[in-house]
Every structure is written in structure tokens, then in C-alpha cells.
Scaffold this active site. Structure first.
Site, PDB file in Angstrom:
ATOM      1  N   HIS A  75       0.808  -1.237   0.000  1.00 41.80           N
ATOM      2  CA  HIS A  75       0.000   0.000   0.000  1.00 41.80           C
ATOM      3  C   HIS A  75       0.827   1.266   0.000  1.00 41.80           C
ATOM      4  CE1 HIS A  75      -2.570  -3.013   2.099  1.00 41.80           C
ATOM      5  NE2 HIS A  75      -3.323  -2.647   1.099  1.00 41.80           N
ATOM      6  N   CYS A  97       3.543  -0.994  -4.181  1.00 36.83           N
ATOM      7  CA  CYS A  97       3.097  -1.179  -5.568  1.00 36.83           C
ATOM      8  C   CYS A  97       3.276   0.142  -6.319  1.00 36.83           C
ATOM      9  CB  CYS A  97       1.630  -1.588  -5.589  1.00 36.83           C
ATOM     10  SG  CYS A  97       0.963  -1.552  -7.252  1.00 36.83           S
ATOM     11  N   GLU A 127      -4.263   3.491   1.612  1.00 36.20           N
ATOM     12  CA  GLU A 127      -3.892   4.358   0.485  1.00 36.20           C
ATOM     13  C   GLU A 127      -4.389   5.783   0.712  1.00 36.20           C
ATOM     14  OE1 GLU A 127      -4.808   1.328  -3.015  1.00 36.20           O
ATOM     15  OE2 GLU A 127      -4.510   3.379  -3.720  1.00 36.20           O
ATOM     16  N   THR A 166      -6.652   3.090  -5.909  1.00 33.61           N
ATOM     17  CA  THR A 166      -6.429   2.108  -6.984  1.00 33.61           C
ATOM     18  C   THR A 166      -7.365   0.904  -6.951  1.00 33.61           C
ATOM     19  OG1 THR A 166      -4.812   0.947  -5.633  1.00 33.61           O
ATOM     20  CG2 THR A 166      -3.944   2.610  -7.145  1.00 33.61           C
ATOM     21  N   CYS A 196      -6.355   0.293 -10.639  1.00 33.97           N
ATOM     22  CA  CYS A 196      -5.276  -0.506 -11.245  1.00 33.97           C
ATOM     23  C   CYS A 196      -5.827  -1.621 -12.142  1.00 33.97           C
ATOM     24  CB  CYS A 196      -4.394  -1.093 -10.158  1.00 33.97           C
ATOM     25  SG  CYS A 196      -5.191  -2.435  -9.272  1.00 33.97           S
ATOM     26  N   SER A 226     -13.413  -6.520   4.661  1.00 35.26           N
ATOM     27  CA  SER A 226     -12.995  -5.397   3.816  1.00 35.26           C
ATOM     28  C   SER A 226     -14.228  -4.639   3.326  1.00 35.26           C
ATOM     29  CB  SER A 226     -12.194  -5.935   2.624  1.00 35.26           C
ATOM     30  OG  SER A 226     -12.402  -5.123   1.517  1.00 35.26           O
ATOM     31  N   SER A 270      -5.641  -9.968  -3.221  1.00 32.58           N
ATOM     32  CA  SER A 270      -4.843 -10.261  -2.034  1.00 32.58           C
ATOM     33  C   SER A 270      -5.078 -11.698  -1.544  1.00 32.58           C
ATOM     34  CB  SER A 270      -5.194  -9.260  -0.930  1.00 32.58           C
ATOM     35  OG  SER A 270      -6.587  -9.236  -0.748  1.00 32.58           O
TER      36      SER A 270
END
Ligand code: SF4
Length: 310
Positions: A75, A97, A127, A166, A196, A226, A270
Site C-alpha cells: 500500500h 506497488c 492508500e 487504486t 489498477c 474489507s 490479495s
């Protein structure tokens, strides 16, 4: 019999893979304890696995000894934080990344030109939290339309640019982006998308199968806690598809499988391939059969890494 269709691309993206390889390499070369800021990737199972191997997940530099070894997660971390790490004589390896770095570089560039930034993101996500380190007075994080409305007066005469986290839901982002453009007519936006390729591909793969194969249900392996994953689930619900997010097979209530003929399985960036393989193996013992993998795009990217300490 339940027919299983497997989404591709799915699972670890190349940069998550690289971050995990760096952590494995560091454990082998330098031995525990290895410190990692926040979480190496957002995946509870992976985090628990590495905790057992002596990895300590901690952002607080006060808890890390001089000459300790720290890995920066995928992150990213702010250069201001890196300076603090150096000042404390802590060694580090950077597993950030570059696609996250790209958004932060854009932010810096626009801030230097006196822009204010509207950033579509999740206020508690790493992020978004790191981007505020650039200039928390001139970056405004918006999660929804209400957040945008609150900014209308404050930002109406400002030079504005729109940036994005992203890893968001593409359709949610598009909807909010349109809302922002309707209210801030002159707001600028970089030429390339900030979401991304890995996030986009995994979402497209799921959408494609819902549309083409007319499936009955969807299982996505991802961290249930999440907020991003739960938002995506809302989108699949719009297709009237029975969908469920699980961390692993053991979380699955087998009642979910009742009346299902066509099941689509995917996993987010992930999540390791082992977890999906294990899910399929166990489903095959429960009246299911893997029919085919459906690939919407090839991801051939792989990245080198080195374990040199900085
Ligand atoms: S999911 Fe996207 S932003 Fe996150 S590590 Fe992978 S490529 Fe980078």
C-alpha cells in the site's frame, strides 16, 4: 450436480506476489522478527500465517528497535514516513506497488501547482490515509455523494483535480465521478485511470460470467471485513445473483449451495491461489465439479525483487 466455472484473472496480482516474495525472502535471509507497516496485504489468513512466523505488523516506529528490519507493504508509505524510518536507523525494504505510487506522484505534482485534490477513496484505507500525508489541508477524500455536496461551497472557486484510490469498484467510482463532474465543471483528471489493472480485470471477469454464462451464484474469496469487498457484493446483488464473500471454505454455509446449478468462483488480488484450490477440492466432495476456467484477459506480468536493506 453443481457446475463450477472459475474466473481468470483471479487471486494475487503481480505486485502482491512481489510483496509476499519479499517478506518470505527477508524471513529466510534475515530471520524473525521482521516488522511490516500496517499489513503486508489485506488478508487476515495471510497476516495470521506470518504472525506465527515472527512477523510483527506495526506502524509505530517507537516499537521498532534501531537496526531492526522493516518492510513497507504494497500500500506504499509516504516519503515523510520513510525519512522518520531513516532517522531512527531502521533498515527497510520497500514492497510498495508502483501503481499506488503513481497516484501519489500525481498528487504531489498537482499540489505543487496549487491545485486542490478531490480523492475518491475509502477514508480508513491505507492508500487514502497515506495520501493525506502529502497535504491534509488540500486533499479532500470523498466516499459518497454526501461528501461531495459538503465540498461544494468550500471548493467552488478552486483549481481542482480528481484522483482515485487504486482498488475501488469501477462502477461505483464511475457513478461518483460523474456526480463530481456535474458539480465541479472545471475539475481536471489525469489521462490514465487510477484504478489498477488487477482490480479492473478481476471485476470485469466476474461481470463477464454473470452476463455470458447466466450463473446462479457467485463465491468470491476475499477478506469479509474489507469494506471494499462488501461494496462489490452490492453490485453483484443488483444482477440478482446469489453471492457470498468468504475468507476460506470453512466459512461457507453449505446451505448456500442449495438449488444451485452453475457456480462462479473468483478471488481478489490479495488472495493466494491455494485458498481457491482448496475451496474447489472441498466443493468437489459436495456434489460439485469444476467445468472450466474462463479467462477474459492474460496477465503475464511478473516482477523481480531484491532483498538489499536500505
Ligand atoms: S491490487 Fe492493484 S494497486 Fe494493489 S498491489 Fe495489486 S496492482 Fe497494485
Amino acid at each position: 450436480m453443481i457446475n463450477i466455472y472459475l474466473a481468470s484473472p483471479r487471486g494475487y496480482c503481480a505486485w502482491v506476489n512481489r510483496a509476499i516474495n519479499i517478506l518470505n525472502g527477508a524471513l529466510e535471509k534475515y530471520k524473525a522478527p521482521i516488522f511490516v507497516n500496517h499489513e503486508i496485504i489485506h488478508n487476515k489468513i495471510i497476516i495470521d500465517y506470518y504472525k506465527n512466523k515472527g512477523v510483527i505488523f506495526d506502524d509505530n516506529l517507537e516499537n521498532i528497535p534501531e537496526n531492526g528490519i522493516m518492510i513497507f507493504s504494497a500500500h506504499w508509505v509516504s516519503p515523510k514516513y520513510i525519512q522518520k524510518v531513516k532517522d531512527k536507523w531502521i533498515n527497510y525494504i520497500d514492497a510498495s506497488c508502483p501503481l499506488v505510487i503513481k497516484v501519489h506522484t500525481e498528487a504531489k505534482k498537482f499540489l505543487q501547482k496549487w491545485y486542490k485534490i478531490i480523492y475518491i477513496g475509502q477514508k480508513k484505507h491505507q492508500e487514502a490515509l497515506w495520501i493525506l500525508w502529502e497535504d491534509k489541508n488540500n486533499i479532500f477524500i470523498v466516499e459518497n455523494k454526501k461528501d461531495v455536496d459538503l465540498l461544494r461551497n468550500t471548493l467552488k472557486d478552486e483549481k481542482l483535480v480528481l484522483l482515485t484510490q487504486t482498488t475501488l469498484s469501477v462502477s461505483d467510482k464511475d457513478e461518483l465521478e460523474k456526480y463530481i463532474f456535474d458539480r465541479f465543471k472545471k475539475i481536471e483528471k489525469p489521462d490514465t485511470s487510477d484504478i489498477c489493472y488487477a482490480t479492473t480485470n478481476r471485476q470485469n471477469a466476474v461481470k463477464k460470467l454473470i452476463e455470458v454464462k447466466k450463473i446462479d451464484a457467485l463465491i468470491v474469496i476475499w477478506s469479509k471485513n474489507s469494506s471494499n469487498s462488501n461494496k462489490l457484493k452490492n453490485i453483484w446483488d443488483k444482477y440478482w445473483i446469489k453471492s457470498i464473500l468468504i475468507d476460506r471454505f470453512e466459512d461457507l454455509d453449505l446451505n448456500f449451495l442449495k438449488w444451485i446449478k452453475k457456480l462462479w468462483i473468483s478471488s481478489w488480488a490479495s488472495v493466494s491461489h491455494d485458498l481457491v484450490n482448496n475451496l474447489i477440492k472441498k466443493l468437489e466432495k459436495n456434489n460439485a465439479k469444476l467445468i472450466e476456467e474462463i479467462k477474459i484477459v492474460e496477465e503475464k506480468i511478473n516482477f523481480n525483487f531484491d532483498l538489499e536493506l536500505k
